[in-house]
Design an enzyme around this catalytic site. Structure first.
Site, short mmCIF file in Angstrom:
data_model
loop_
_atom_site.label_atom_id
_atom_site.label_comp_id
_atom_site.label_asym_id
_atom_site.label_seq_id
_atom_site.Cartn_x
_atom_site.Cartn_y
_atom_site.Cartn_z
N ILE A 82 -70.73 -30.23 -15.72
CA ILE A 82 -70.41 -29.91 -14.92
C ILE A 82 -69.15 -31.32 -14.28
CG2 ILE A 82 -71.09 -30.51 -12.48
CD1 ILE A 82 -74.01 -29.56 -13.15
N VAL A 139 -72.71 -37.97 -17.57
CA VAL A 139 -73.21 -38.00 -16.16
C VAL A 139 -73.30 -35.67 -15.85
CG1 VAL A 139 -74.71 -37.81 -14.02
CG2 VAL A 139 -73.06 -39.17 -15.68
N GLY A 198 -87.23 -27.28 -28.67
CA GLY A 198 -86.25 -28.22 -28.59
C GLY A 198 -85.28 -28.77 -27.26
N GLY A 245 -72.94 -33.15 -17.88
CA GLY A 245 -72.74 -32.26 -19.47
C GLY A 245 -71.78 -31.89 -19.02
N ASP A 280 -83.22 -42.03 -18.36
CA ASP A 280 -82.30 -40.86 -18.63
C ASP A 280 -81.96 -40.82 -17.08
OD1 ASP A 280 -80.13 -39.31 -20.32
OD2 ASP A 280 -80.44 -38.50 -18.21
N LYS A 337 -74.47 -42.26 -21.13
CA LYS A 337 -74.50 -43.00 -20.15
C LYS A 337 -75.30 -44.02 -20.23
CE LYS A 337 -77.54 -39.46 -21.30
NZ LYS A 337 -77.37 -37.88 -21.47
N GLU A 381 -67.70 -38.03 -18.59
CA GLU A 381 -67.31 -37.26 -18.16
C GLU A 381 -68.71 -36.39 -18.00
OE1 GLU A 381 -67.64 -35.13 -14.80
OE2 GLU A 381 -65.72 -35.64 -14.42
N LYS A 398 -77.78 -41.99 -15.17
CA LYS A 398 -76.60 -41.34 -14.91
C LYS A 398 -76.71 -41.73 -13.32
CE LYS A 398 -78.15 -37.47 -17.95
NZ LYS A 398 -79.19 -36.44 -18.13
N1 LIG Z 1 -77.06 -33.19 -26.57
C1 LIG Z 1 -76.71 -33.23 -25.50
O1 LIG Z 1 -76.74 -31.84 -24.58
C2 LIG Z 1 -75.77 -34.77 -24.19
C3 LIG Z 1 -75.87 -34.00 -23.02
C4 LIG Z 1 -74.83 -34.84 -22.39
C5 LIG Z 1 -74.67 -36.19 -23.13
N2 LIG Z 1 -75.29 -36.92 -24.34
C6 LIG Z 1 -75.02 -37.84 -25.40
O2 LIG Z 1 -74.23 -37.89 -26.57
C7 LIG Z 1 -74.31 -38.48 -27.15
C8 LIG Z 1 -74.60 -38.10 -28.45
O3 LIG Z 1 -75.95 -37.03 -28.36
P1 LIG Z 1 -76.64 -35.92 -29.52
O4 LIG Z 1 -76.66 -35.59 -28.67
O5 LIG Z 1 -75.01 -35.47 -30.20
O6 LIG Z 1 -77.39 -37.47 -30.14
P2 LIG Z 1 -77.40 -36.59 -32.43
O7 LIG Z 1 -77.45 -35.59 -32.49
O8 LIG Z 1 -77.76 -37.79 -32.74
O9 LIG Z 1 -76.30 -37.24 -32.33
C9 LIG Z 1 -75.69 -38.99 -32.18
C10 LIG Z 1 -75.54 -39.21 -33.93
O10 LIG Z 1 -74.89 -40.19 -34.41
C11 LIG Z 1 -74.93 -40.50 -35.43
N3 LIG Z 1 -75.47 -42.09 -35.56
C12 LIG Z 1 -76.12 -43.02 -34.56
N4 LIG Z 1 -76.29 -44.78 -35.01
C13 LIG Z 1 -75.39 -44.53 -35.43
C14 LIG Z 1 -74.32 -45.44 -36.35
N5 LIG Z 1 -75.10 -46.75 -36.03
N6 LIG Z 1 -74.24 -45.49 -37.51
C15 LIG Z 1 -73.57 -44.00 -38.13
N7 LIG Z 1 -74.16 -43.14 -37.31
C16 LIG Z 1 -75.40 -43.50 -35.91
C17 LIG Z 1 -76.51 -40.15 -35.58
O11 LIG Z 1 -76.78 -40.33 -36.98
P3 LIG Z 1 -78.38 -40.67 -37.80
O12 LIG Z 1 -79.22 -38.67 -37.07
O13 LIG Z 1 -78.49 -40.08 -39.11
O14 LIG Z 1 -79.56 -41.31 -37.03
C18 LIG Z 1 -76.69 -38.99 -35.56
O15 LIG Z 1 -75.55 -38.40 -35.86
C19 LIG Z 1 -75.72 -39.88 -26.65
O16 LIG Z 1 -75.28 -40.42 -25.63
C20 LIG Z 1 -76.45 -38.83 -25.62
O17 LIG Z 1 -77.22 -39.16 -24.47
C21 LIG Z 1 -75.96 -35.76 -25.07
#
Ligand SMILES: NC(=O)c1ccc[n+]([C@@H]2O[C@H](COP(=O)([O-])OP(=O)(O)OC[C@H]3O[C@@H](n4cnc5c(N)ncnc54)[C@H](OP(=O)(O)O)[C@@H]3O)[C@@H](O)[C@H]2O)c1
Length: 332
Positions: A138, A134, A189, A136, A203, A107, A131, A207
Protein backbone atom coordinates in the site's frame (compact mmCIF):
# COMPACT_ATOMS: atom_id res chain seq x y z
CA UNK A 1 16.92 4.21 -23.87
CA UNK A 2 17.25 4.71 -20.12
CA UNK A 3 19.67 7.47 -19.18
CA UNK A 4 20.66 6.38 -15.74
CA UNK A 5 22.05 3.07 -14.45
CA UNK A 6 21.31 2.32 -10.79
CA UNK A 7 23.33 -0.41 -9.07
CA UNK A 8 21.39 -2.27 -6.36
CA UNK A 9 22.57 -4.57 -3.57
CA UNK A 10 20.04 -6.78 -1.78
CA UNK A 11 20.86 -7.79 1.80
CA UNK A 12 18.91 -10.98 2.53
CA UNK A 13 17.62 -13.36 -0.13
CA UNK A 14 14.58 -14.75 1.69
CA UNK A 15 10.91 -14.35 0.76
CA UNK A 16 11.10 -10.64 0.02
CA UNK A 17 14.77 -10.25 -0.93
CA UNK A 18 14.48 -13.20 -3.32
CA UNK A 19 11.46 -11.59 -5.03
CA UNK A 20 13.21 -8.21 -5.32
CA UNK A 21 16.42 -9.73 -6.69
CA UNK A 22 14.46 -11.88 -9.14
CA UNK A 23 12.53 -8.83 -10.39
CA UNK A 24 15.76 -6.86 -10.86
CA UNK A 25 17.23 -9.66 -12.95
CA UNK A 26 14.23 -11.02 -14.83
CA UNK A 27 11.92 -7.95 -15.15
CA UNK A 28 14.69 -5.48 -15.98
CA UNK A 29 13.29 -4.36 -19.31
CA UNK A 30 9.72 -3.83 -18.00
CA UNK A 31 11.10 -1.85 -15.04
CA UNK A 32 13.20 0.21 -17.45
CA UNK A 33 10.15 0.98 -19.61
CA UNK A 34 8.09 1.93 -16.56
CA UNK A 35 10.71 4.03 -14.76
CA UNK A 36 13.13 5.22 -17.40
CA UNK A 37 15.97 3.88 -15.24
CA UNK A 38 18.22 0.88 -15.73
CA UNK A 39 18.17 -1.04 -12.45
CA UNK A 40 20.99 -3.54 -12.12
CA UNK A 41 21.44 -6.14 -9.39
CA UNK A 42 25.10 -5.82 -8.37
CA UNK A 43 24.83 -8.59 -5.77
CA UNK A 44 22.88 -10.20 -2.96
CA UNK A 45 24.11 -10.86 0.58
CA UNK A 46 23.20 -14.29 2.00
CA UNK A 47 24.68 -17.10 4.09
CA UNK A 48 25.68 -19.03 0.97
CA UNK A 49 25.39 -19.26 -2.83
CA UNK A 50 22.46 -21.71 -2.59
CA UNK A 51 20.25 -18.74 -1.60
CA UNK A 52 20.97 -17.20 -5.01
CA UNK A 53 19.99 -20.42 -6.72
CA UNK A 54 16.76 -20.57 -4.70
CA UNK A 55 15.96 -16.94 -5.59
CA UNK A 56 16.52 -17.67 -9.30
CA UNK A 57 19.43 -15.23 -9.72
CA UNK A 58 22.28 -17.75 -9.87
CA UNK A 59 25.06 -18.51 -7.39
CA UNK A 60 27.66 -16.09 -8.75
CA UNK A 61 25.81 -12.92 -7.66
CA UNK A 62 25.80 -13.96 -3.98
CA UNK A 63 28.24 -12.42 -1.51
CA UNK A 64 28.74 -13.55 2.08
CA UNK A 65 30.32 -10.19 3.03
CA UNK A 66 27.60 -7.57 3.54
CA UNK A 67 29.98 -4.70 4.26
CA UNK A 68 32.09 -5.31 1.15
CA UNK A 69 28.92 -5.42 -0.95
CA UNK A 70 27.66 -2.13 0.55
CA UNK A 71 31.05 -0.51 -0.11
CA UNK A 72 31.17 -1.70 -3.74
CA UNK A 73 31.38 1.51 -5.82
CA UNK A 74 28.91 -0.02 -8.31
CA UNK A 75 26.21 0.02 -5.61
CA UNK A 76 23.99 3.12 -5.44
CA UNK A 77 21.03 1.68 -3.50
CA UNK A 78 21.10 -0.93 -0.70
CA UNK A 79 17.92 -2.94 -0.10
CA UNK A 80 17.83 -4.34 3.45
CA UNK A 81 15.47 -7.30 3.85
CA UNK A 82 17.29 -9.39 6.45
CA UNK A 83 14.69 -8.66 9.13
CA UNK A 84 15.33 -8.38 12.88
CA UNK A 85 17.07 -5.63 14.79
CA UNK A 86 20.76 -6.48 14.25
CA UNK A 87 22.87 -6.64 12.17
CA UNK A 88 20.19 -4.98 10.00
CA UNK A 89 20.11 -1.61 11.81
CA UNK A 90 23.92 -1.28 11.87
CA UNK A 91 24.19 -2.18 8.16
CA UNK A 92 21.48 0.36 7.26
CA UNK A 93 23.28 3.17 9.13
CA UNK A 94 26.62 2.16 7.65
CA UNK A 95 25.25 2.26 4.11
CA UNK A 96 23.49 5.63 4.65
CA UNK A 97 26.63 7.21 6.13
CA UNK A 98 28.59 5.95 3.10
CA UNK A 99 26.22 7.87 0.80
CA UNK A 100 24.18 4.88 -0.38
CA UNK A 101 20.39 5.20 -0.42
CA UNK A 102 18.74 2.51 1.69
CA UNK A 103 15.38 0.87 0.99
CA UNK A 104 14.14 -1.38 3.77
CA UNK A 105 11.04 -3.39 4.71
CA UNK A 106 12.31 -3.85 8.27
CA UNK A 107 9.85 -2.18 10.68
CA UNK A 108 11.61 -3.45 13.79
CA UNK A 109 15.01 -1.98 12.89
CA UNK A 110 13.55 1.31 11.62
CA UNK A 111 11.12 1.87 14.52
CA UNK A 112 13.81 1.26 17.15
CA UNK A 113 16.77 2.98 15.47
CA UNK A 114 15.22 5.79 13.47
CA UNK A 115 17.24 8.70 14.97
CA UNK A 116 20.61 7.01 14.27
CA UNK A 117 19.51 6.15 10.74
CA UNK A 118 18.35 9.69 9.98
CA UNK A 119 21.61 11.11 11.36
CA UNK A 120 23.57 8.72 9.12
CA UNK A 121 21.44 9.76 6.12
CA UNK A 122 22.19 13.43 6.85
CA UNK A 123 25.92 12.66 7.09
CA UNK A 124 25.88 10.71 3.84
CA UNK A 125 23.42 13.00 2.00
CA UNK A 126 21.46 9.83 1.28
CA UNK A 127 17.84 8.67 1.50
CA UNK A 128 16.20 6.28 3.97
CA UNK A 129 13.12 4.73 2.38
CA UNK A 130 10.81 2.26 4.15
CA UNK A 131 7.45 2.24 2.34
CA UNK A 132 7.34 -1.58 2.45
CA UNK A 133 7.79 -1.68 6.23
CA UNK A 134 4.20 -0.54 6.89
CA UNK A 135 1.25 -1.81 4.90
CA UNK A 136 3.31 -3.93 2.44
CA UNK A 137 2.31 -2.85 -1.07
CA UNK A 138 0.00 0.00 0.00
CA UNK A 139 1.47 3.42 -0.92
CA UNK A 140 0.97 4.60 2.64
CA UNK A 141 4.00 6.67 3.68
CA UNK A 142 3.95 8.54 0.38
CA UNK A 143 0.24 9.33 0.95
CA UNK A 144 0.87 10.38 4.55
CA UNK A 145 3.63 12.69 3.38
CA UNK A 146 1.41 14.19 0.68
CA UNK A 147 -1.42 14.79 3.17
CA UNK A 148 1.00 16.24 5.74
CA UNK A 149 2.12 18.92 3.29
CA UNK A 150 -1.14 20.77 4.08
CA UNK A 151 -2.68 18.98 7.07
CA UNK A 152 -2.11 18.31 10.74
CA UNK A 153 -2.66 14.60 11.32
CA UNK A 154 -5.31 14.28 14.02
CA UNK A 155 -5.79 10.54 14.02
CA UNK A 156 -4.43 7.34 12.51
CA UNK A 157 -6.11 3.97 12.69
CA UNK A 158 -4.93 0.79 11.05
CA UNK A 159 -5.32 -2.92 10.57
CA UNK A 160 -1.63 -3.39 9.86
CA UNK A 161 -0.96 -7.04 10.69
CA UNK A 162 -2.20 -9.64 8.23
CA UNK A 163 -1.65 -12.64 10.50
CA UNK A 164 -3.88 -11.38 13.31
CA UNK A 165 -6.47 -10.14 10.81
CA UNK A 166 -6.55 -13.57 9.17
CA UNK A 167 -7.03 -15.24 12.57
CA UNK A 168 -9.71 -12.83 13.82
CA UNK A 169 -11.69 -12.82 10.57
CA UNK A 170 -11.57 -16.64 10.47
CA UNK A 171 -12.65 -16.90 14.12
CA UNK A 172 -15.58 -14.64 13.25
CA UNK A 173 -16.57 -16.48 10.06
CA UNK A 174 -16.36 -19.95 11.63
CA UNK A 175 -17.14 -19.30 15.29
CA UNK A 176 -13.83 -21.02 16.02
CA UNK A 177 -11.59 -20.48 19.04
CA UNK A 178 -8.15 -18.86 19.02
CA UNK A 179 -5.80 -21.88 19.38
CA UNK A 180 -7.14 -24.05 16.49
CA UNK A 181 -7.38 -20.97 14.23
CA UNK A 182 -3.77 -20.06 14.98
CA UNK A 183 -2.73 -23.66 14.20
CA UNK A 184 -4.61 -23.45 10.86
CA UNK A 185 -2.97 -20.09 10.04
CA UNK A 186 0.43 -21.67 10.75
CA UNK A 187 -0.37 -24.68 8.52
CA UNK A 188 -1.37 -22.32 5.68
CA UNK A 189 1.77 -20.20 6.08
CA UNK A 190 -0.14 -17.11 7.31
CA UNK A 191 1.51 -17.35 10.74
CA UNK A 192 5.13 -18.02 11.69
CA UNK A 193 6.11 -21.16 13.67
CA UNK A 194 6.83 -18.69 16.52
CA UNK A 195 3.86 -16.32 16.15
CA UNK A 196 4.70 -14.05 19.14
CA UNK A 197 5.70 -10.95 17.14
CA UNK A 198 2.38 -10.98 15.30
CA UNK A 199 -0.16 -12.27 17.82
CA UNK A 200 1.17 -10.27 20.77
CA UNK A 201 1.04 -7.04 18.74
CA UNK A 202 4.78 -6.30 18.52
CA UNK A 203 4.75 -6.14 14.70
CA UNK A 204 1.76 -3.75 14.74
CA UNK A 205 3.47 -1.58 17.38
CA UNK A 206 6.62 -1.27 15.20
CA UNK A 207 4.46 -0.16 12.27
CA UNK A 208 2.45 2.29 14.37
CA UNK A 209 5.71 3.70 15.79
CA UNK A 210 6.89 4.52 12.24
CA UNK A 211 3.57 6.10 11.26
CA UNK A 212 3.32 8.08 14.51
CA UNK A 213 6.94 9.26 14.21
CA UNK A 214 6.11 10.75 10.83
CA UNK A 215 2.74 12.17 11.91
CA UNK A 216 4.06 13.72 15.14
CA UNK A 217 7.47 14.80 13.81
CA UNK A 218 9.46 13.09 16.56
CA UNK A 219 10.82 9.60 17.15
CA UNK A 220 8.11 7.44 18.71
CA UNK A 221 9.76 4.31 20.15
CA UNK A 222 7.60 1.15 20.04
CA UNK A 223 7.92 0.92 23.83
CA UNK A 224 5.81 4.10 24.13
CA UNK A 225 2.85 2.24 22.64
CA UNK A 226 0.34 0.50 24.91
CA UNK A 227 0.14 -3.02 23.46
CA UNK A 228 -2.34 -5.90 23.84
CA UNK A 229 -2.21 -8.89 21.49
CA UNK A 230 -5.00 -11.22 20.35
CA UNK A 231 -4.02 -14.38 22.25
CA UNK A 232 -6.65 -13.57 24.90
CA UNK A 233 -9.51 -13.18 22.38
CA UNK A 234 -11.99 -16.07 22.66
CA UNK A 235 -14.80 -17.39 20.46
CA UNK A 236 -17.14 -16.03 23.16
CA UNK A 237 -15.70 -12.49 22.78
CA UNK A 238 -16.32 -12.67 19.03
CA UNK A 239 -19.85 -14.04 19.51
CA UNK A 240 -20.51 -11.20 21.97
CA UNK A 241 -19.22 -8.64 19.42
CA UNK A 242 -21.51 -10.19 16.80
CA UNK A 243 -24.49 -9.92 19.11
CA UNK A 244 -23.66 -6.22 19.53
CA UNK A 245 -23.61 -5.76 15.71
CA UNK A 246 -19.88 -5.89 15.02
CA UNK A 247 -16.65 -7.82 15.12
CA UNK A 248 -13.18 -7.63 16.67
CA UNK A 249 -10.01 -6.49 14.88
CA UNK A 250 -6.48 -5.71 16.09
CA UNK A 251 -6.32 -1.93 15.73
CA UNK A 252 -3.16 0.17 15.83
CA UNK A 253 -4.22 3.70 16.66
CA UNK A 254 -2.89 7.19 17.30
CA UNK A 255 -5.11 9.99 18.58
CA UNK A 256 -3.68 13.46 18.98
CA UNK A 257 -4.40 15.06 22.37
CA UNK A 258 -3.81 18.54 23.84
CA UNK A 259 -0.42 17.51 25.20
CA UNK A 260 0.75 14.89 22.66
CA UNK A 261 -0.95 11.69 21.51
CA UNK A 262 -2.33 8.40 22.78
CA UNK A 263 -0.86 5.36 21.06
CA UNK A 264 -2.20 1.84 21.30
CA UNK A 265 -2.38 -1.59 19.70
CA UNK A 266 -5.35 -3.61 20.97
CA UNK A 267 -8.20 -5.92 19.95
CA UNK A 268 -11.06 -3.50 19.36
CA UNK A 269 -14.83 -3.71 18.75
CA UNK A 270 -15.62 -2.60 15.19
CA UNK A 271 -19.29 -2.01 14.29
CA UNK A 272 -20.61 -3.63 11.09
CA UNK A 273 -21.17 -0.24 9.43
CA UNK A 274 -17.46 0.62 9.78
CA UNK A 275 -15.46 -0.22 6.61
CA UNK A 276 -12.78 -1.78 8.83
CA UNK A 277 -15.21 -4.64 9.62
CA UNK A 278 -14.90 -5.67 5.95
CA UNK A 279 -11.09 -5.86 5.89
CA UNK A 280 -10.67 -9.59 5.46
CA UNK A 281 -7.97 -12.17 5.74
CA UNK A 282 -4.43 -10.86 5.24
CA UNK A 283 -5.43 -7.46 3.84
CA UNK A 284 -4.48 -4.22 5.62
CA UNK A 285 -6.36 -0.92 5.91
CA UNK A 286 -5.21 2.41 7.27
CA UNK A 287 -7.27 5.50 7.94
CA UNK A 288 -5.46 8.83 8.05
CA UNK A 289 -7.44 11.77 9.41
CA UNK A 290 -6.10 15.23 8.53
CA UNK A 291 -7.52 18.53 9.77
CA UNK A 292 -8.30 19.72 6.21
CA UNK A 293 -8.84 16.56 4.20
CA UNK A 294 -10.81 14.60 6.82
CA UNK A 295 -10.61 10.80 6.75
CA UNK A 296 -8.68 9.04 3.96
CA UNK A 297 -8.82 5.25 3.79
CA UNK A 298 -6.16 3.08 2.14
CA UNK A 299 -6.72 -0.66 1.63
CA UNK A 300 -4.59 -3.35 0.01
CA UNK A 301 -2.26 -6.26 0.46
CA UNK A 302 -0.10 -5.70 3.51
CA UNK A 303 2.33 -8.56 2.94
CA UNK A 304 3.56 -11.17 0.47
CA UNK A 305 6.53 -11.11 -1.91
CA UNK A 306 4.76 -9.48 -4.86
CA UNK A 307 3.06 -6.48 -3.11
CA UNK A 308 6.04 -5.93 -0.82
CA UNK A 309 8.56 -6.01 -3.65
CA UNK A 310 6.34 -3.56 -5.56
CA UNK A 311 6.79 -1.02 -2.73
CA UNK A 312 10.53 -1.74 -2.51
CA UNK A 313 11.09 -1.30 -6.26
CA UNK A 314 9.11 1.98 -6.20
CA UNK A 315 11.30 3.20 -3.32
CA UNK A 316 14.48 2.31 -5.26
CA UNK A 317 13.24 4.32 -8.23
CA UNK A 318 12.15 7.28 -6.07
CA UNK A 319 15.53 7.36 -4.26
CA UNK A 320 17.36 7.18 -7.60
CA UNK A 321 15.27 10.03 -9.02
CA UNK A 322 15.11 12.41 -6.06
CA UNK A 323 18.16 11.43 -3.96
CA UNK A 324 18.21 12.60 -0.35
CA UNK A 325 15.09 14.74 -0.95
CA UNK A 326 13.07 11.50 -1.12
CA UNK A 327 14.20 10.44 2.35
CA UNK A 328 11.88 9.82 5.24
CA UNK A 329 12.18 12.77 7.62
CA UNK A 330 10.69 13.95 10.88
CA UNK A 331 8.81 17.21 10.74
CA UNK A 332 11.05 19.24 8.43
N1 LIG B 1 7.20 -11.47 4.26
C1 LIG B 1 6.43 -10.41 4.05
O1 LIG B 1 5.33 -10.47 3.49
C2 LIG B 1 6.91 -9.05 4.50
C3 LIG B 1 6.11 -7.91 4.25
C4 LIG B 1 6.57 -6.64 4.63
C5 LIG B 1 7.80 -6.53 5.25
N2 LIG B 1 8.54 -7.67 5.50
C6 LIG B 1 9.84 -7.50 6.15
O2 LIG B 1 10.85 -7.85 5.22
C7 LIG B 1 11.98 -8.37 5.91
C8 LIG B 1 12.32 -9.74 5.34
O3 LIG B 1 11.20 -10.59 5.49
P1 LIG B 1 11.15 -12.03 4.76
O4 LIG B 1 9.73 -12.47 4.88
O5 LIG B 1 11.80 -11.97 3.45
O6 LIG B 1 12.05 -12.87 5.78
P2 LIG B 1 12.90 -14.19 5.43
O7 LIG B 1 12.20 -14.99 4.38
O8 LIG B 1 13.22 -14.84 6.73
O9 LIG B 1 14.23 -13.59 4.77
C9 LIG B 1 15.28 -13.03 5.48
C10 LIG B 1 16.56 -13.58 4.87
O10 LIG B 1 17.67 -12.91 5.45
C11 LIG B 1 18.62 -13.89 5.86
N3 LIG B 1 19.36 -13.39 7.02
C12 LIG B 1 18.87 -12.89 8.17
N4 LIG B 1 19.87 -12.51 9.00
C13 LIG B 1 21.02 -12.81 8.35
C14 LIG B 1 22.40 -12.66 8.67
N5 LIG B 1 22.77 -12.15 9.84
N6 LIG B 1 23.30 -13.06 7.76
C15 LIG B 1 22.93 -13.58 6.56
N7 LIG B 1 21.63 -13.75 6.21
C16 LIG B 1 20.70 -13.38 7.09
C17 LIG B 1 17.81 -15.11 6.21
O11 LIG B 1 18.62 -16.26 6.13
P3 LIG B 1 18.22 -17.57 6.99
O12 LIG B 1 16.89 -17.99 6.50
O13 LIG B 1 19.33 -18.52 6.69
O14 LIG B 1 18.20 -17.12 8.43
C18 LIG B 1 16.74 -15.08 5.10
O15 LIG B 1 17.19 -15.68 3.93
C19 LIG B 1 11.60 -8.38 7.39
O16 LIG B 1 12.06 -7.21 8.01
C20 LIG B 1 10.08 -8.38 7.35
O17 LIG B 1 9.50 -7.81 8.51
C21 LIG B 1 8.14 -8.90 5.13
Amino acid sequence: MAEQRIGVAVLGLGNIGGAVARALVHDASALERQSGLTLELVGGFARGPEYGERAGIGRERVSSDAEALIDDPQVDVVVEVLGGEQPAAALISRALAAGKHVVTANKEAVSKHLPAMLAAARDGNSALMCEASVGGGIPLLVSLRQIMATNRIERLRGIVNGTTNFILSKMDAEGADYAPTLAEAQALGYAEPDPTADVEGFDASYKLAILASLALGRHVHPQEISRTGISGVTALDIADARARGGTIRLIAGMQRTDDGATLSVAPTFIPNDDLFSRVMSNFNAIEIVGDRVGPVLLHGQGAGPSPTSSAILSDIIEAARAGSAASLRLGE
